[in-house]
Write a protein that holds these residues in place. Structure first.
Motif, PDB file in Angstrom:
ATOM      1  N   GLU A 156       0.826  -1.206   0.000  1.00 26.51           N
ATOM      2  CA  GLU A 156       0.000   0.000   0.000  1.00 26.51           C
ATOM      3  C   GLU A 156       0.872   1.272   0.000  1.00 26.51           C
ATOM      4  O   GLU A 156       0.746   2.121   0.901  1.00 26.51           O
ATOM      5  N   THR A 158       0.826   4.004  -1.675  1.00 27.16           N
ATOM      6  CA  THR A 158       0.208   5.307  -1.890  1.00 27.16           C
ATOM      7  C   THR A 158      -0.832   5.658  -0.829  1.00 27.16           C
ATOM      8  O   THR A 158      -1.642   6.575  -1.032  1.00 27.16           O
ATOM      9  N   ASP A 162      -2.330  12.185  -2.226  1.00 32.05           N
ATOM     10  CA  ASP A 162      -3.291  12.819  -3.122  1.00 32.05           C
ATOM     11  C   ASP A 162      -2.912  12.485  -4.562  1.00 32.05           C
ATOM     12  O   ASP A 162      -1.897  11.838  -4.837  1.00 32.05           O
ATOM     13  N   ALA A 163      -3.752  12.924  -5.511  1.00 32.86           N
ATOM     14  CA  ALA A 163      -3.568  12.552  -6.917  1.00 32.86           C
ATOM     15  C   ALA A 163      -2.219  13.014  -7.451  1.00 32.86           C
ATOM     16  O   ALA A 163      -1.541  12.288  -8.199  1.00 32.86           O
ATOM     17  N   ARG A 166       0.530  10.744  -6.045  1.00 36.56           N
ATOM     18  CA  ARG A 166       0.448   9.401  -6.628  1.00 36.56           C
ATOM     19  C   ARG A 166       1.074   9.390  -8.018  1.00 36.56           C
ATOM     20  O   ARG A 166       1.775   8.453  -8.391  1.00 36.56           O
ATOM     21  N   GLN A 170       4.318   7.185  -9.338  1.00 38.72           N
ATOM     22  CA  GLN A 170       4.265   6.275 -10.477  1.00 38.72           C
ATOM     23  C   GLN A 170       5.280   6.648 -11.548  1.00 38.72           C
ATOM     24  O   GLN A 170       5.972   5.777 -12.095  1.00 38.72           O
ATOM     25  N   THR A 188      -1.800  -3.132  -3.656  1.00 38.22           N
ATOM     26  CA  THR A 188      -2.630  -1.940  -3.566  1.00 38.22           C
ATOM     27  C   THR A 188      -4.078  -2.280  -3.880  1.00 38.22           C
ATOM     28  O   THR A 188      -4.368  -3.282  -4.541  1.00 38.22           O
ATOM     29  N   HIS A 189      -4.986  -1.431  -3.381  1.00 37.04           N
ATOM     30  CA  HIS A 189      -6.398  -1.569  -3.719  1.00 37.04           C
ATOM     31  C   HIS A 189      -6.777  -0.696  -4.914  1.00 37.04           C
ATOM     32  O   HIS A 189      -7.870  -0.823  -5.461  1.00 37.04           O
ATOM     33  N   ILE A 190      -5.877   0.194  -5.316  1.00 39.29           N
ATOM     34  CA  ILE A 190      -6.178   1.110  -6.429  1.00 39.29           C
ATOM     35  C   ILE A 190      -5.667   0.470  -7.713  1.00 39.29           C
ATOM     36  O   ILE A 190      -4.631   0.851  -8.273  1.00 39.29           O
ATOM     37  N   ASP A 192      -6.735   0.313 -10.868  1.00 34.71           N
ATOM     38  CA  ASP A 192      -6.708   1.012 -12.147  1.00 34.71           C
ATOM     39  C   ASP A 192      -5.611   2.063 -12.233  1.00 34.71           C
ATOM     40  O   ASP A 192      -5.355   2.604 -13.308  1.00 34.71           O
ATOM     41  N   GLU A 193      -4.933   2.353 -11.128  1.00 30.79           N
ATOM     42  CA  GLU A 193      -3.843   3.324 -11.173  1.00 30.79           C
ATOM     43  C   GLU A 193      -2.497   2.679 -11.457  1.00 30.79           C
ATOM     44  O   GLU A 193      -1.563   3.366 -11.855  1.00 30.79           O
ATOM     45  N   GLN A 276      -9.188  -4.085 -13.409  1.00 32.38           N
ATOM     46  CA  GLN A 276      -9.973  -3.967 -12.183  1.00 32.38           C
ATOM     47  C   GLN A 276     -11.291  -4.711 -12.317  1.00 32.38           C
ATOM     48  O   GLN A 276     -11.731  -5.387 -11.379  1.00 32.38           O
TER      49      GLN A 276
END
Length: 288
Positions: A156, A158, A162-163, A166, A170, A188-190, A192-193, A276
């Motif tokens: 985890e 990130t 904030d955007a 992040r 990346q 990570t749970h995000i 699609d990022e 995702q």
């Protein structure tokens, strides 16, 4: 060529009705970027901690180039685990933490550290416990990207970012990987990022690895087909559909299979299924 092998790994906790991990098997190959996915409580953090020898398995073993990692200083010097636990003294200034880590690694990248401090706008004179959750994550990110280890495990990374930050993480991960390839494992749970930067997918569910494949393998047979319902139905006839959505006459279906060997109606659009979408389906249904 360096490799980590996870063999028959299991983790059982006293009083738990079933093991958290059971017969987990996979390899981490040299110079790949892995995405490790799974629901909350699936055991991702526990698995990563056992690879880095922070936590002992109930059964099985972790090998680095054929040698057990447990209490193996040579092997463990090539594995860095970034997690959300208190890794450093909270009352120390960030500059002190950086100096401490630099003293531990001969080839620590101080130039990259300076670049990241500037881009993240990190005040290194602040004490760690005075920083927000996001900036505490940033301190750990900077260290993770600067240590000269061959396997970097990011749990985890990130959290709290904030955007803008992040995106900085990346882009710098991609840049440093291009200049100095090594293996990253990102939990990570995000989803699609990071689907655009990973090369390999690991899905942990029900104590085992449910999916283990390159992103190219996964995306080459995962499709979303959209268009008027009658045209979509005609085109995908005979295909095992994973999921579908319909709004009025417009329909989208998702499947993991080869495309039908027939002409595509002009009204139908075909695109790769988002990672995702596929992983959420598997986590919800427990199967492909």
């Amino acid at each position: 060529m360096n490799k980590i092998e996870v063999k028959h790994l299991a983790k059982r906790f006293k009083f738990a009705k079933k093991p958290l991990l059971n017969e987990v098997n996979f390899n981490l190959e040299e110079n790949e970027i892995y995405g490790l996915f799974g629901e909350n409580g699936a055991g991702k953090s526990t698995l990563m901690s056992m690879i880095a020898d922070y936590n002992r398995p109930s059964a099985g073993q972790v090998l680095f180039d054929g040698q057990e990692v447990h209490e193996n200083d040579e092997a463990l010097s090539e594995i860095y685990f970034m997690n959300q636990d208190d890794m450093y003294t909270k009352k120390d200034k960030v500059s002190q933490i950086f100096s401490f880590v630099e003293s531990m690694y001969q080839d620590y990248d101080v130039d990259l550290q300076a670049k990241l401090v500037k881009e993240f706008k990190l005040d290194i004179n602040q004490k760690l416990n005075k920083l927000s959750t996001g900036y505490q994550s940033i301190v750990k990110i900077i260290i993770s990207l600067c240590v000269p280890c061959k396997f970097i495990l990011l749990d985890e990374p990130t959290l709290g970012l904030d955007a803008r930050n992040r995106e900085i993480f990346q882009s710098n991960l991609i840049e440093t990987y291009s200049e100095n390839p090594r293996t990253f494992v990102i939990s990570t749970h995000i989803i699609d990022e990071i689907d655009r930067i990973i090369s390999h997918v690991l899905l942990l569910q029900d104590g085992v690895i449910k999916m283990n494949g390159s992103i190219d393998e996964v995306s080459s047979k995962s499709y979303s087909v959209s268009g008027p319902a009658e045209d979509v139905n005609s085109y995908i006839d005979g295909v095992k559909v994973l999921d579908e959505e319909q709004l009025g006459r417009y329909k989208t279906v998702h499947f993991m299979d080869q495309l039908p060997d027939r002409e595509v109606p002009a009204s139908v659009d075909i695109e790769k299924m988002k990672l995702q979408k596929l992983l959420v389906y598997i986590m919800d249904r427990g199967e492909l």
